[in-house]
Design a protein around this motif. Sequence first.
Motif, PDB file in Angstrom:
ATOM      1  N   GLU A 224      -1.521  -2.864  -2.249  1.00 12.07           N
ATOM      2  CA  GLU A 224      -0.889  -3.455  -3.436  1.00 12.07           C
ATOM      3  C   GLU A 224      -0.762  -4.955  -3.222  1.00 12.07           C
ATOM      4  O   GLU A 224      -0.542  -5.412  -2.098  1.00 12.07           O
ATOM      5  N   ASP A 225      -0.849  -5.719  -4.286  1.00 13.70           N
ATOM      6  CA  ASP A 225      -0.723  -7.182  -4.182  1.00 13.70           C
ATOM      7  C   ASP A 225       0.682  -7.626  -3.806  1.00 13.70           C
ATOM      8  O   ASP A 225       0.847  -8.684  -3.203  1.00 13.70           O
ATOM      9  N   ASP A 226       1.683  -6.850  -4.140  1.00 12.43           N
ATOM     10  CA  ASP A 226       3.067  -7.278  -3.971  1.00 12.43           C
ATOM     11  C   ASP A 226       3.786  -6.659  -2.779  1.00 12.43           C
ATOM     12  O   ASP A 226       5.023  -6.635  -2.749  1.00 12.43           O
ATOM     13  N   ILE A 227       3.054  -6.173  -1.764  1.00  9.70           N
ATOM     14  CA  ILE A 227       3.740  -5.705  -0.567  1.00  9.70           C
ATOM     15  C   ILE A 227       4.437  -6.907   0.074  1.00  9.70           C
ATOM     16  O   ILE A 227       3.988  -8.050  -0.048  1.00  9.70           O
ATOM     17  N   VAL A 228       5.569  -6.642   0.748  1.00 11.19           N
ATOM     18  CA  VAL A 228       6.429  -7.719   1.236  1.00 11.19           C
ATOM     19  C   VAL A 228       6.852  -7.450   2.676  1.00 11.19           C
ATOM     20  O   VAL A 228       7.170  -6.318   3.042  1.00 11.19           O
ATOM     21  N   CYS A 229       6.884  -8.525   3.454  1.00 10.88           N
ATOM     22  CA  CYS A 229       7.351  -8.441   4.837  1.00 10.88           C
ATOM     23  C   CYS A 229       8.202  -9.671   5.136  1.00 10.88           C
ATOM     24  O   CYS A 229       7.813 -10.798   4.806  1.00 10.88           O
TER      25      CYS A 229
ATOM     26  N   LEU B 130       6.851 -12.943   3.193  1.00 14.24           N
ATOM     27  CA  LEU B 130       5.392 -12.852   3.181  1.00 14.24           C
ATOM     28  C   LEU B 130       5.002 -11.861   2.101  1.00 14.24           C
ATOM     29  O   LEU B 130       5.464 -10.722   2.109  1.00 14.24           O
ATOM     30  N   VAL B 131       4.150 -12.271   1.174  1.00  9.71           N
ATOM     31  CA  VAL B 131       3.742 -11.420   0.065  1.00  9.71           C
ATOM     32  C   VAL B 131       2.233 -11.220   0.127  1.00  9.71           C
ATOM     33  O   VAL B 131       1.477 -12.190   0.190  1.00  9.71           O
ATOM     34  N   GLY B 132       1.810  -9.964   0.107  1.00 11.43           N
ATOM     35  CA  GLY B 132       0.394  -9.631   0.101  1.00 11.43           C
ATOM     36  C   GLY B 132      -0.150  -9.360   1.490  1.00 11.43           C
ATOM     37  O   GLY B 132       0.381  -9.831   2.504  1.00 11.43           O
ATOM     38  N   ALA B 133      -1.226  -8.580   1.520  1.00  9.77           N
ATOM     39  CA  ALA B 133      -1.807  -8.143   2.790  1.00  9.77           C
ATOM     40  C   ALA B 133      -2.307  -9.303   3.645  1.00  9.77           C
ATOM     41  O   ALA B 133      -2.160  -9.277   4.869  1.00  9.77           O
ATOM     42  N   ALA B 134      -2.899 -10.319   3.046  1.00  7.81           N
ATOM     43  CA  ALA B 134      -3.445 -11.432   3.834  1.00  7.81           C
ATOM     44  C   ALA B 134      -2.343 -12.168   4.587  1.00  7.81           C
ATOM     45  O   ALA B 134      -2.487 -12.474   5.781  1.00  7.81           O
ATOM     46  N   ALA B 135      -1.229 -12.456   3.919  1.00  8.92           N
ATOM     47  CA  ALA B 135      -0.122 -13.163   4.563  1.00  8.92           C
ATOM     48  C   ALA B 135       0.514 -12.301   5.650  1.00  8.92           C
ATOM     49  O   ALA B 135       0.856 -12.793   6.732  1.00  8.92           O
ATOM     50  N   ILE B 136       0.669 -11.006   5.366  1.00 13.01           N
ATOM     51  CA  ILE B 136       1.274 -10.092   6.342  1.00 13.01           C
ATOM     52  C   ILE B 136       0.374  -9.958   7.560  1.00 13.01           C
ATOM     53  O   ILE B 136       0.824 -10.039   8.704  1.00 13.01           O
ATOM     54  N   ARG B 137      -0.919  -9.780   7.327  1.00 17.75           N
ATOM     55  CA  ARG B 137      -1.877  -9.665   8.433  1.00 17.75           C
ATOM     56  C   ARG B 137      -1.835 -10.919   9.302  1.00 17.75           C
ATOM     57  O   ARG B 137      -1.789 -10.823  10.535  1.00 17.75           O
TER      58      ARG B 137
ATOM     59  N   ASN C 234      12.608  -0.383   6.056  1.00 25.84           N
ATOM     60  CA  ASN C 234      11.213  -0.095   5.721  1.00 25.84           C
ATOM     61  C   ASN C 234      11.201   0.766   4.471  1.00 25.84           C
ATOM     62  O   ASN C 234      11.891   1.789   4.406  1.00 25.84           O
ATOM     63  N   VAL C 235      10.407   0.357   3.486  1.00 21.02           N
ATOM     64  CA  VAL C 235      10.316   1.086   2.224  1.00 21.02           C
ATOM     65  C   VAL C 235       8.898   1.633   2.102  1.00 21.02           C
ATOM     66  O   VAL C 235       7.922   0.893   2.273  1.00 21.02           O
ATOM     67  N   TYR C 236       8.811   2.923   1.783  1.00 14.63           N
ATOM     68  CA  TYR C 236       7.527   3.614   1.655  1.00 14.63           C
ATOM     69  C   TYR C 236       7.394   4.184   0.251  1.00 14.63           C
ATOM     70  O   TYR C 236       8.361   4.698  -0.304  1.00 14.63           O
ATOM     71  N   PHE C 237       6.190   4.103  -0.304  1.00 14.86           N
ATOM     72  CA  PHE C 237       5.870   4.745  -1.581  1.00 14.86           C
ATOM     73  C   PHE C 237       4.781   5.772  -1.334  1.00 14.86           C
ATOM     74  O   PHE C 237       3.908   5.569  -0.482  1.00 14.86           O
ATOM     75  N   LYS C 238       4.827   6.837  -2.092  1.00 12.91           N
ATOM     76  CA  LYS C 238       3.745   7.811  -2.049  1.00 12.91           C
ATOM     77  C   LYS C 238       2.667   7.324  -3.007  1.00 12.91           C
ATOM     78  O   LYS C 238       2.893   7.210  -4.207  1.00 12.91           O
ATOM     79  N   THR C 239       1.499   7.003  -2.474  1.00 16.11           N
ATOM     80  CA  THR C 239       0.395   6.453  -3.254  1.00 16.11           C
ATOM     81  C   THR C 239      -0.733   7.473  -3.335  1.00 16.11           C
ATOM     82  O   THR C 239      -0.638   8.559  -2.738  1.00 16.11           O
ATOM     83  N   ALA C 240      -1.793   7.109  -4.006  1.00 18.90           N
ATOM     84  CA  ALA C 240      -2.970   7.988  -4.076  1.00 18.90           C
ATOM     85  C   ALA C 240      -3.558   8.219  -2.681  1.00 18.90           C
ATOM     86  O   ALA C 240      -4.204   9.240  -2.442  1.00 18.90           O
TER      87      ALA C 240
ATOM     88  N   GLY D 227      -1.666   8.529   0.007  1.00 16.46           N
ATOM     89  CA  GLY D 227      -0.596   9.114   0.809  1.00 16.46           C
ATOM     90  C   GLY D 227       0.545   8.112   0.941  1.00 16.46           C
ATOM     91  O   GLY D 227       0.578   7.091   0.266  1.00 16.46           O
ATOM     92  N   TRP D 228       1.491   8.417   1.811  1.00 13.49           N
ATOM     93  CA  TRP D 228       2.643   7.530   2.012  1.00 13.49           C
ATOM     94  C   TRP D 228       2.178   6.234   2.641  1.00 13.49           C
ATOM     95  O   TRP D 228       1.389   6.238   3.583  1.00 13.49           O
ATOM     96  N   ARG D 229       2.691   5.112   2.128  1.00 14.78           N
ATOM     97  CA  ARG D 229       2.340   3.796   2.645  1.00 14.78           C
ATOM     98  C   ARG D 229       3.561   2.881   2.612  1.00 14.78           C
ATOM     99  O   ARG D 229       4.419   2.989   1.736  1.00 14.78           O
ATOM    100  N   LEU D 230       3.588   1.964   3.547  1.00 16.03           N
ATOM    101  CA  LEU D 230       4.638   0.962   3.655  1.00 16.03           C
ATOM    102  C   LEU D 230       4.445  -0.088   2.558  1.00 16.03           C
ATOM    103  O   LEU D 230       3.335  -0.583   2.368  1.00 16.03           O
ATOM    104  N   VAL D 231       5.516  -0.402   1.815  1.00 15.33           N
ATOM    105  CA  VAL D 231       5.439  -1.440   0.784  1.00 15.33           C
ATOM    106  C   VAL D 231       6.372  -2.611   1.096  1.00 15.33           C
ATOM    107  O   VAL D 231       6.184  -3.695   0.545  1.00 15.33           O
ATOM    108  N   ALA D 232       7.343  -2.411   1.975  1.00 11.71           N
ATOM    109  CA  ALA D 232       8.243  -3.502   2.347  1.00 11.71           C
ATOM    110  C   ALA D 232       8.808  -3.256   3.740  1.00 11.71           C
ATOM    111  O   ALA D 232       9.184  -2.134   4.084  1.00 11.71           O
ATOM    112  N   HIS D 233       8.846  -4.322   4.525  1.00 15.42           N
ATOM    113  CA  HIS D 233       9.487  -4.323   5.842  1.00 15.42           C
ATOM    114  C   HIS D 233      10.344  -5.575   5.872  1.00 15.42           C
ATOM    115  O   HIS D 233       9.833  -6.689   5.716  1.00 15.42           O
TER     116      HIS D 233
END
Length: 148
Positions: free
Chosen positions: A41-46, A54-61, A114-120, A122-128
């Motif tokens: 997701e574009d709006d994952i947060v860490c 940090l917003v988005g996979a690139a910044a988190i990575r 840690n916040v997880y959503f059930k996605t297509a 499976g379960w995935r982390l959306v916020a840490h």
Amino acid sequence: MPKSRYRAAQHGGSADDVEAAFYEALQAGDIEQLMACWADEDDIVCVHPGGPRLVGAAAIRAAFEAMFANGAVRAHPERLRKVESLGAALHNVLERVDLVTAEGTQHAWVVATNVYFKTAQGWRLVAHHASPGRSEVAEVSQPAQLLH
């Protein structure tokens, strides 16, 4: 990380499985396994203690790659509190971070949510979100004076 737990997180395991895979990836310094725990997701947060949002996979990575450049992160989740529903799970943990110094191993404490959503997928982390903590003040059951 045990491959069975990683596969469970990748193939429809529970939020607990994804959390275990996340902390095992931290301890192994494995950026690919760590990022596989995050939702696509574009709006994952860490937020790391004292750090920016940090917003988005690139910044988190990039942030985790910088951390792993200094070695793996020896963070061990303890004292789990969780709230779960059909499509979301919120886990609050006290992380014991083992720091190896010239004087030996020392411990730092971090309070993390840690916040997880059930996605297509499976379960995935959306916020840490992690903040500095202390082991002796792990839980407070009485209201306290807070900033907000």
